[in-house]
Design an enzyme around this catalytic site. Structure first.
Site, PDB file in Angstrom:
ATOM      1  N   ASP B   6      11.272  70.678   5.241  1.00  0.00           N
ATOM      2  CA  ASP B   6      11.049  71.981   5.883  1.00  0.00           C
ATOM      3  C   ASP B   6       9.545  72.260   5.900  1.00  0.00           C
ATOM      4  OD1 ASP B   6      10.342  74.329   4.060  1.00  0.00           O
ATOM      5  OD2 ASP B   6      11.742  75.322   5.431  1.00  0.00           O
ATOM      6  N   ASP B 102      11.817  74.035  12.380  1.00  0.00           N
ATOM      7  CA  ASP B 102      10.968  73.567  11.269  1.00  0.00           C
ATOM      8  C   ASP B 102      11.757  73.009  10.091  1.00  0.00           C
ATOM      9  OD1 ASP B 102      12.046  75.930  10.467  1.00  0.00           O
ATOM     10  OD2 ASP B 102      10.191  76.858   9.829  1.00  0.00           O
ATOM     11  N   GLU B 103      13.019  72.665  10.308  1.00  0.00           N
ATOM     12  CA  GLU B 103      13.851  72.167   9.211  1.00  0.00           C
ATOM     13  C   GLU B 103      14.750  71.040   9.695  1.00  0.00           C
ATOM     14  OE1 GLU B 103      16.039  75.109   6.285  1.00  0.00           O
ATOM     15  OE2 GLU B 103      15.496  76.093   8.148  1.00  0.00           O
TER      16      GLU B 103
END
Lengths: 122, 423
Positions: B6, B102-103
């Site tokens: 992340d 973003d993960e």
């Protein structure tokens, strides 16, 4: 596009299809030698996920052959070697330097190694 | 084992890659006509005296006084940087589940990685070096535990951004450490319920009887319960699920009264959603259009309305969808109001190859050929290079477009907006 075929004017279909010449009926002698056209992106960039383009503005850096308005190709994945040109961050400011033999000072952050300089000659 | 990678304060980090002068400074990113803050880095979050959820105009002075730097959201840049991270992750595992911008989850069971700890650090270092983006890595047996490990990697400085839960002892330690409010998948309502029966940690939750969890928190809670106990209950999704509804709604840069301009904005949004629709090879059965005034205003007359239209045939054609959206819009538009927002939703989404003609209408192939060519041109020359004339001209777009006053350059996608190095 129209072409004269067997004495008659005909519309050429699929005129983007290369390979065999439609005009003469003779096969192209290059048929077995065809290669893809040179692709600059492929030649100049080895790691696209780590590659960035930046533009130089303001002054030139004649000693590095970098002129104002040049575009630099920067590869962040490359480990810098002596004498490589590199983009670094020193006290929050971008600078272009030649990597010294003794390595970088600790407080300097390497942003990436400059692999190519694109200069417009017109 | 599963890794959750992340990016730390992703939006702010993207900005800082190209603005190293801002490293260590508070940075926030704004959304919605620059109306409020949607992302802040840890330096900005540390300024707890500023109410970050308030509208920006109310706290602008405070932000400035505290040296906070703000950016309008630059989704073009964030999306491109996100793709770089995903590409790099793909070199670490053949199975990557993109969870959000973003993960991502990585399946590490199929790779030979040496020790998990060093593998985690390798992932982190590579992404940081290649892209400049800092990430945290959590590795554990299940997704929920990997998420927990990731939280520990972020919150406990000694972990140095990488945390591995590979023994029973470490798992239990993590469960005791983790507050119930921070367990992935447990919402506010369930949390309050759990706290009432004196469950305050993830460990406490895993000690509840399964029957209770199943009854009170349904199968969703059961899954979380099992995963925390180290039992795989969530599948690994490598293929993105097809969206069941695709919609967009954005506030105008300024209030609009003119139907023509609202139609153009509406048509533009239809173009955007239709592109998403075609990218997943689907067609829409219904289209919903809604229109609203500014409910926060005390001086304006208020009106809002929405309408859903069933299409003659499911379609993915921008042109058909725009025509229908405009017809729908005209039915709900009332003159004399100052409108704030128009939105479109595509509903009843079906795979394109399931669409059949009906008694009265055959599927048109000429439209889909045209659409293909238009999409090709737009991919090559940029968004909306070729579009329906109903979108209006670029000059007119300025009249309704979102305000993005502080947007950074699109450094990685626009030759004219490259990062400038001043010598």
């Amino acid at each position: 596009m129209e072409m004269l075929i067997n004495g008659k004017l005909k519309k050429v279909e699929q005129r983007h299809e290369a390979g065999v010449s439609k005009q003469t009926g003779f096969p192209s002698p290059a048929t077995h030698y065809l290669e893809p056209t040179i692709n600059l992106h492929q030649e100049l960039i080895t790691n696209s996920d780590a590659t960035f383009f930046v533009r130089v503005v303001g002054d030139s850096l004649a000693e590095f052959n970098i002129m104002a308005n040049d575009v630099l190709i920067i590869d962040r994945s490359i480990h810098p070697k002596d004498n490589n040109l590199a983009l670094i961050v020193d006290e929050g400011e971008f600078k272009i330097i030649r990597i010294p033999g003794c390595g970088l000072r600790e407080e300097i952050m390497l942003w990436g190694v400059i692999t190519y300089i694109i200069h417009c000659s017109r | 084992m599963i890794a959750l990678v992340d990016c730390n304060s992703f939006y702010a980090s993207c900005e800082q890659v190209f603005r190293p002068d801002l490293l260590g400074r508070p940075v926030v990113v704004l959304i919605n006509n620059d109306g409020c803050i949607i992302a802040a880095n840890k330096e900005a979050k540390a300024l707890t005296n500023i109410p970050m959820f308030e509208p920006v105009f109310k706290i602008k002075k405070q932000l400035k006084e505290n040296g906070v730097v703000f950016f309008s959201s630059n989704y073009t840049l964030y999306g491109e940087m996100s793709q770089r991270v995903i590409n790099i992750l793909n070199t670490f595992s053949p199975r990557v589940e993109i969870y959000s911008i973003d993960e991502s989850f990585l399946d590490l069971s199929v790779v030979d990685y040496g020790t998990l700890e060093s593998h985690g650090h390798r992932i982190r270092k590579t992404i940081l070096r290649y892209t400049g983006l800092p990430v945290g890595v959590g590795i554990a047996k299940t997704k929920v535990l990997a998420k927990l490990a990731n939280r520990m990697a972020k919150k406990i400085p000694e972990k140095n951004h990488v945390c591995v839960l590979d023994t029973e002892e470490k798992r239990l330690e993590a469960l005791h450490w983790c507050h119930i409010k921070d367990v992935w998948g447990i919402g506010r309502k369930h949390r309050e319920r759990l706290q009432k029966i004196n469950v305050h940690t993830a460990y406490g939750f895993t000690q509840l009887p399964l029957a209770w969890v199943r009854k009170e928190m349904t199968v969703v809670g059961e899954r979380t319960w099992r995963e925390l106990r180290g039992e795989t209950a969530m599948e690994f999704v490598t293929e993105p699920k097809l969206k069941k509804a695709i919609g967009t709604a954005k506030s105008f840069g300024k209030k609009l009264t003119d139907l023509g301009l609202i139609e153009e904005a509406c048509s533009y949004y239809v173009m955007e959603v239709a592109e998403v629709l075609r990218n997943q090879n689907s067609c829409a059965t219904r289209i919903n259009v809604f229109l609203t005034t500014n409910y926060h205003s005390d001086i304006d007359k208020q009106y809002s309305n929405g309408i859903t239209v069933t299409l003659a045939l499911p379609t993915d054609s921008t042109f058909t969808l725009i025509t229908e959206a405009k017809k729908a819009l005209r039915r709900i538009y009332r003159p004399g109001y100052r409108y704030k927002k128009v939105g479109v939703n595509l509903l009843g989404i079906v795979p394109k190859h399931h669409v059949q003609g009906n008694l009265f209408q055959e599927l048109s192939t000429s439209q889909s050929e045209l659409t293909k060519i238009v999409d090709g041109l737009n991919t090559k020359f940029g968004k909306a290079t070729v579009s329906s004339s109903m979108l209006g001209t670029r000059k007119r777009i300025k009249k309704w477009e979102l305000i993005k006053a502080e947007r950074s350059p699109r450094y990685t996608t626009q030759w004219g907006e490259l990062l400038e190095i001043k010598l």
